[in-house]
Motif scaffolding. Structure first.
Motif, PDB file in Angstrom:
ATOM      1  N   GLY A  26      75.504  -4.457 -61.795  1.00 50.41           N
ATOM      2  CA  GLY A  26      74.892  -3.182 -61.455  1.00 50.41           C
ATOM      3  C   GLY A  26      73.413  -3.328 -61.164  1.00 50.41           C
ATOM      4  N   THR A  27      72.736  -2.198 -61.054  1.00 51.00           N
ATOM      5  CA  THR A  27      71.305  -2.230 -60.748  1.00 51.00           C
ATOM      6  C   THR A  27      70.507  -1.489 -61.809  1.00 51.00           C
ATOM      7  OG1 THR A  27      71.580  -0.316 -59.276  1.00 51.00           O
ATOM      8  CG2 THR A  27      71.642  -2.495 -58.262  1.00 51.00           C
ATOM      9  N   GLU A  28      70.495  -0.143 -61.750  1.00 55.71           N
ATOM     10  CA  GLU A  28      69.704   0.620 -62.712  1.00 55.71           C
ATOM     11  C   GLU A  28      70.611   1.547 -63.524  1.00 55.71           C
ATOM     12  OE1 GLU A  28      66.913   1.690 -59.438  1.00 55.71           O
ATOM     13  OE2 GLU A  28      65.363   1.263 -60.944  1.00 55.71           O
ATOM     14  N   ALA A 369      66.677 -10.384 -71.068  1.00 58.72           N
ATOM     15  CA  ALA A 369      67.722 -10.877 -70.161  1.00 58.72           C
ATOM     16  C   ALA A 369      67.866  -9.928 -68.975  1.00 58.72           C
ATOM     17  CB  ALA A 369      69.046 -11.016 -70.908  1.00 58.72           C
ATOM     18  N   VAL A 370      67.801  -8.620 -69.239  1.00 63.58           N
ATOM     19  CA  VAL A 370      67.905  -7.622 -68.177  1.00 63.58           C
ATOM     20  C   VAL A 370      66.673  -7.651 -67.277  1.00 63.58           C
ATOM     21  CG1 VAL A 370      68.011  -5.148 -67.678  1.00 63.58           C
ATOM     22  CG2 VAL A 370      69.436  -6.109 -69.502  1.00 63.58           C
ATOM     23  N   LEU A 371      65.483  -7.745 -67.880  1.00 67.38           N
ATOM     24  CA  LEU A 371      64.257  -7.784 -67.074  1.00 67.38           C
ATOM     25  C   LEU A 371      64.245  -8.998 -66.145  1.00 67.38           C
ATOM     26  CD1 LEU A 371      61.615  -6.656 -69.718  1.00 67.38           C
ATOM     27  CD2 LEU A 371      62.402  -5.356 -67.727  1.00 67.38           C
ATOM     28  N   ALA A 372      64.754 -10.137 -66.619  1.00 69.84           N
ATOM     29  CA  ALA A 372      64.858 -11.314 -65.750  1.00 69.84           C
ATOM     30  C   ALA A 372      65.844 -11.050 -64.617  1.00 69.84           C
ATOM     31  CB  ALA A 372      65.291 -12.531 -66.569  1.00 69.84           C
ATOM     32  N   TYR A 373      66.959 -10.421 -64.931  1.00 70.90           N
ATOM     33  CA  TYR A 373      67.969 -10.056 -63.929  1.00 70.90           C
ATOM     34  C   TYR A 373      67.357  -9.150 -62.863  1.00 70.90           C
ATOM     35  CZ  TYR A 373      72.106  -7.445 -62.230  1.00 70.90           C
ATOM     36  OH  TYR A 373      73.061  -6.828 -61.470  1.00 70.90           O
ATOM     37  N   TRP A 374      66.607  -8.136 -63.302  1.00 74.83           N
ATOM     38  CA  TRP A 374      65.963  -7.232 -62.349  1.00 74.83           C
ATOM     39  C   TRP A 374      64.965  -7.975 -61.468  1.00 74.83           C
ATOM     40  CZ3 TRP A 374      65.110  -2.730 -66.314  1.00 74.83           C
ATOM     41  CH2 TRP A 374      66.228  -1.867 -66.269  1.00 74.83           C
ATOM     42  N   ARG A 375      64.221  -8.918 -62.066  1.00 75.53           N
ATOM     43  CA  ARG A 375      63.244  -9.672 -61.264  1.00 75.53           C
ATOM     44  C   ARG A 375      63.960 -10.448 -60.163  1.00 75.53           C
ATOM     45  NH1 ARG A 375      60.631 -11.420 -58.143  1.00 75.53           N
ATOM     46  NH2 ARG A 375      58.595 -12.470 -58.206  1.00 75.53           N
ATOM     47  N   TYR A 376      65.102 -11.044 -60.498  1.00 76.21           N
ATOM     48  CA  TYR A 376      65.872 -11.783 -59.501  1.00 76.21           C
ATOM     49  C   TYR A 376      66.447 -10.862 -58.435  1.00 76.21           C
ATOM     50  CZ  TYR A 376      66.133 -16.776 -60.361  1.00 76.21           C
ATOM     51  OH  TYR A 376      65.838 -18.115 -60.392  1.00 76.21           O
ATOM     52  N   GLN A 377      66.757  -9.634 -58.813  1.00 76.89           N
ATOM     53  CA  GLN A 377      67.330  -8.680 -57.876  1.00 76.89           C
ATOM     54  C   GLN A 377      66.259  -7.952 -57.069  1.00 76.89           C
ATOM     55  OE1 GLN A 377      70.699  -8.200 -57.456  1.00 76.89           O
ATOM     56  NE2 GLN A 377      71.039  -9.864 -58.900  1.00 76.89           N
ATOM     57  N   ILE A 379      64.090  -5.747 -58.358  1.00 76.70           N
ATOM     58  CA  ILE A 379      64.022  -4.382 -58.894  1.00 76.70           C
ATOM     59  C   ILE A 379      62.846  -4.288 -59.863  1.00 76.70           C
ATOM     60  CG2 ILE A 379      65.225  -2.638 -60.278  1.00 76.70           C
ATOM     61  CD1 ILE A 379      67.869  -3.929 -59.316  1.00 76.70           C
ATOM     62  N   PRO A 380      61.924  -3.337 -59.683  1.00 78.62           N
ATOM     63  CA  PRO A 380      60.816  -3.188 -60.635  1.00 78.62           C
ATOM     64  C   PRO A 380      61.325  -2.981 -62.056  1.00 78.62           C
ATOM     65  CG  PRO A 380      60.386  -1.897 -58.659  1.00 78.62           C
ATOM     66  CD  PRO A 380      61.814  -2.387 -58.557  1.00 78.62           C
ATOM     67  N   ALA A 389      50.614   2.026 -65.843  1.00 76.14           N
ATOM     68  CA  ALA A 389      50.446   1.328 -64.568  1.00 76.14           C
ATOM     69  C   ALA A 389      50.426   2.336 -63.418  1.00 76.14           C
ATOM     70  CB  ALA A 389      51.565   0.313 -64.363  1.00 76.14           C
ATOM     71  N   LYS A 390      49.763   1.946 -62.334  1.00 75.30           N
ATOM     72  CA  LYS A 390      49.645   2.839 -61.188  1.00 75.30           C
ATOM     73  C   LYS A 390      50.940   2.901 -60.378  1.00 75.30           C
ATOM     74  CE  LYS A 390      45.303   3.494 -62.127  1.00 75.30           C
ATOM     75  NZ  LYS A 390      44.897   4.749 -62.813  1.00 75.30           N
ATOM     76  N   VAL A 391      51.688   1.822 -60.360  1.00 73.06           N
ATOM     77  CA  VAL A 391      52.899   1.746 -59.527  1.00 73.06           C
ATOM     78  C   VAL A 391      53.964   0.929 -60.250  1.00 73.06           C
ATOM     79  CG1 VAL A 391      51.710   1.996 -57.308  1.00 73.06           C
ATOM     80  CG2 VAL A 391      51.973  -0.275 -58.329  1.00 73.06           C
ATOM     81  N   PRO A 392      55.236   1.097 -59.858  1.00 77.42           N
ATOM     82  CA  PRO A 392      56.281   0.203 -60.382  1.00 77.42           C
ATOM     83  C   PRO A 392      56.023  -1.217 -59.901  1.00 77.42           C
ATOM     84  CG  PRO A 392      57.237   2.177 -59.384  1.00 77.42           C
ATOM     85  CD  PRO A 392      55.797   2.167 -58.997  1.00 77.42           C
ATOM     86  N   MET A 393      56.332  -2.179 -60.759  1.00 79.27           N
ATOM     87  CA  MET A 393      56.058  -3.574 -60.438  1.00 79.27           C
ATOM     88  C   MET A 393      57.265  -4.462 -60.723  1.00 79.27           C
ATOM     89  SD  MET A 393      52.857  -3.671 -59.406  1.00 79.27           S
ATOM     90  CE  MET A 393      52.338  -5.382 -59.564  1.00 79.27           C
ATOM     91  N   LEU A 394      57.422  -5.505 -59.916  1.00 83.14           N
ATOM     92  CA  LEU A 394      58.326  -6.585 -60.276  1.00 83.14           C
ATOM     93  C   LEU A 394      57.687  -7.343 -61.431  1.00 83.14           C
ATOM     94  CD1 LEU A 394      59.270  -8.007 -56.751  1.00 83.14           C
ATOM     95  CD2 LEU A 394      60.619  -6.457 -58.173  1.00 83.14           C
ATOM     96  N   LEU A 395      58.407  -7.489 -62.519  1.00 80.58           N
ATOM     97  CA  LEU A 395      57.846  -8.109 -63.717  1.00 80.58           C
ATOM     98  C   LEU A 395      58.319  -9.542 -63.861  1.00 80.58           C
ATOM     99  CD1 LEU A 395      58.232  -5.248 -66.363  1.00 80.58           C
ATOM    100  CD2 LEU A 395      56.323  -5.680 -64.800  1.00 80.58           C
ATOM    101  N   GLY A 396      57.391 -10.447 -64.113  1.00 81.75           N
ATOM    102  CA  GLY A 396      57.750 -11.821 -64.424  1.00 81.75           C
ATOM    103  C   GLY A 396      57.520 -12.776 -63.261  1.00 81.75           C
ATOM    104  N   GLU A 397      57.320 -14.027 -63.626  1.00 86.30           N
ATOM    105  CA  GLU A 397      57.148 -15.102 -62.662  1.00 86.30           C
ATOM    106  C   GLU A 397      58.377 -16.007 -62.736  1.00 86.30           C
ATOM    107  OE1 GLU A 397      53.663 -16.846 -64.232  1.00 86.30           O
ATOM    108  OE2 GLU A 397      52.349 -15.180 -63.635  1.00 86.30           O
ATOM    109  N   ILE A 398      58.911 -16.385 -61.579  1.00 88.24           N
ATOM    110  CA  ILE A 398      60.139 -17.180 -61.522  1.00 88.24           C
ATOM    111  C   ILE A 398      59.768 -18.663 -61.433  1.00 88.24           C
ATOM    112  CG2 ILE A 398      62.255 -17.636 -60.248  1.00 88.24           C
ATOM    113  CD1 ILE A 398      62.065 -14.768 -59.153  1.00 88.24           C
ATOM    114  N   HIS A 399      60.366 -19.456 -62.326  1.00 87.85           N
ATOM    115  CA  HIS A 399      60.135 -20.906 -62.336  1.00 87.85           C
ATOM    116  C   HIS A 399      61.469 -21.620 -62.130  1.00 87.85           C
ATOM    117  CE1 HIS A 399      56.099 -20.186 -63.985  1.00 87.85           C
ATOM    118  NE2 HIS A 399      56.690 -19.277 -64.759  1.00 87.85           N
ATOM    119  N   ARG A 400      61.482 -22.549 -61.204  1.00 88.05           N
ATOM    120  CA  ARG A 400      62.691 -23.348 -60.958  1.00 88.05           C
ATOM    121  C   ARG A 400      62.350 -24.819 -61.105  1.00 88.05           C
ATOM    122  NH1 ARG A 400      62.820 -19.269 -57.054  1.00 88.05           N
ATOM    123  NH2 ARG A 400      64.726 -17.991 -57.041  1.00 88.05           N
TER     124      ARG A 400
END
Length: 403
Positions: A26-28, A369-377, A379-380, A389-400
């Motif tokens: 799902g999404t939200e 776990a959900v916040l990481a999922y949203w970042r990959y999708q 989704i703020p 915060a002033k605006v919705p944001m993508l949270l987190g930095e992706i490391h591979r």
């Protein structure tokens, strides 16, 4: 498509790393989370003491800082690998890391600062699993507090169609998410569909803030009063033998933090060792026993929660859902029930999130776990009206790790 995400979390209490594996779709508002497995992995005692010392302001060299960052990352990676074992795999990891410093925005420093150690790049390297970390930075860059970060997860998973809920985490620091009822909207064919998070009316917005000290201050008091023999007061057994000093609770509640309206956040920087020393001095001046001191500090935790509800909620909650380590403290739970009933002159149901299907012990790890999922999708993950915060944001930095 189902994504298997592994959340890693260690809070202000620094009592260990919570790890949770969840299958997410799902999404939200249609988000579905199935918990597969979860466990807590204590820090090695020497590492825990070092973390607590740094949190208390002990100076270390940059070389020592780098070593500490790496040591925490290794513990987080090992927690993930141990929970996964040989028979399971994860698509990604969401690691909150270990907070060692948190400074909310102020008039003099309008951009806040929050530092979590246990760098995601090292976790990705050690596990071979893509890792999302440093979740707070984007919200802070957008003018937010960087905390609390779980309200959107609470909104998507715990909102009730008719009842008003407060999701109260009692970790090292307490924080609340207020969830007004989410009334379904009718679809074009008459089907009931949930309101998307982006379309919530302003009067129905969830709210969230840090309520004040949780377990961290209590644990520090227990360690001091037991001369290091106890790390915490299991089930509030020691505090329950004392009597709270209400005059002292009211004195402590005069602290400016408790009067400040949301959005707001705090940490050990405010409610840590220095604050405890003042509490102990106040208690000793009144000749309180050790049990009375613990009962009074516990009362501060629940009184701060109840007062913040009374002062900042648009209406009383129908239910309070507890999570975090404090949800297992029977004494705290009973005192909170009493305080809330007194504040609203009516009974308020105090349950745990486990009672409504979301594991109370591992809710924060599940949330990351959900916040990481949203970042990959894409989704703020933040709710700006909760963090500032002033605006919705993508949270987190992706490391591979490409090795």
């Amino acid at each position: 498509m189902t994504i298997r995400s592994l959340g890693l979390m260690s809070g202000t209490s620094v009592d260990g790393i919570d790890a949770a594996i969840a299958d997410i779709t799902g999404t939200e508002c249609d988000l579905q989370v199935e918990l597969i497995d979860a466990a807590t992995y204590p820090y090695p005692e020497a590492l825990r003491k070092q973390i607590l010392a740094v949190c208390a302001g002990e100076a270390i060299s940059m070389a020592q800082f780098a070593e500490l960052d790496e040591a925490i990352a290794r513990e987080f990676a090992q927690a993930a690998l141990t929970l996964l074992g040989d028979r399971r795999k994860a698509d990604l990891i969401g690691s909150h890391g270990q907070t060692v410093y948190h400074r909310p925005p102020t008039a003099d420093a309008p951009l806040g600062y929050s530092l979590q150690l246990g760098r995601g790049a090292a976790i990705a390297r050690l596990t071979g699993i893509p890792t999302v970390s440093n979740f707070r930075a984007a919200d802070i860059a957008a003018g937010g507090q960087g905390a609390p970060l779980v309200p959107k997860v609470d909104f998507c998973l715990l909102t009730h169609p008719q009842q008003t809920r407060c999701v109260q985490n009692i970790g090292g620091i307490g924080n609340v998410t207020y969830l007004p009822p989410r009334h379904p909207q009718g679809g074009s064919d008459g089907e009931k569909i949930p309101t998307p998070a982006s379309a919530i009316a302003a009067t129905q917005l969830p709210r969230a803030w840090d309520t004040g000290p949780g377990n961290a201050l209590l644990d520090l008091a227990v360690q001091h009063l037991s001369q290091g023999q106890l790390a915490y007061d299991a089930d509030g057994a020691w505090a329950s033998t004392g009597k709270p000093c209400e005059a002292l609770v009211q004195q402590w509640l005069s602290h400016p933090f408790f009067q400040e309206p949301p959005p707001k956040s705090t940490g050990r920087e405010l409610f840590g060792k220095a604050y405890l020393q003042q509490c102990l001095a106040d208690a000793e001046a009144l000749q309180l026993t050790d049990a009375d001191i613990l009962a009074t500090i516990a009362e501060l935790t629940v009184a701060a929660i109840a007062r913040s509800y009374r002062d900042f909620l648009p209406q009383p909650p129908d239910e309070v859902l507890l999570c975090g380590g404090g949800s297992r403290n029977g004494y705290l739970r009973r005192r909170l029930q009493l305080r809330l009933s007194e504040s609203f002159a009516a009974p308020v149901a105090v349950l745990t999130t486990s009672a409504v299907g979301l594991n109370a012990d591992f809710k924060e790890a599940i949330a990351f776990a959900v916040l990481a999922y949203w970042r990959y999708q894409g989704i703020p993950g933040n709710l700006p009206h909760c963090t500032g915060a002033k605006v919705p944001m993508l949270l987190g930095e992706i490391h591979r790790w490409m090795g």
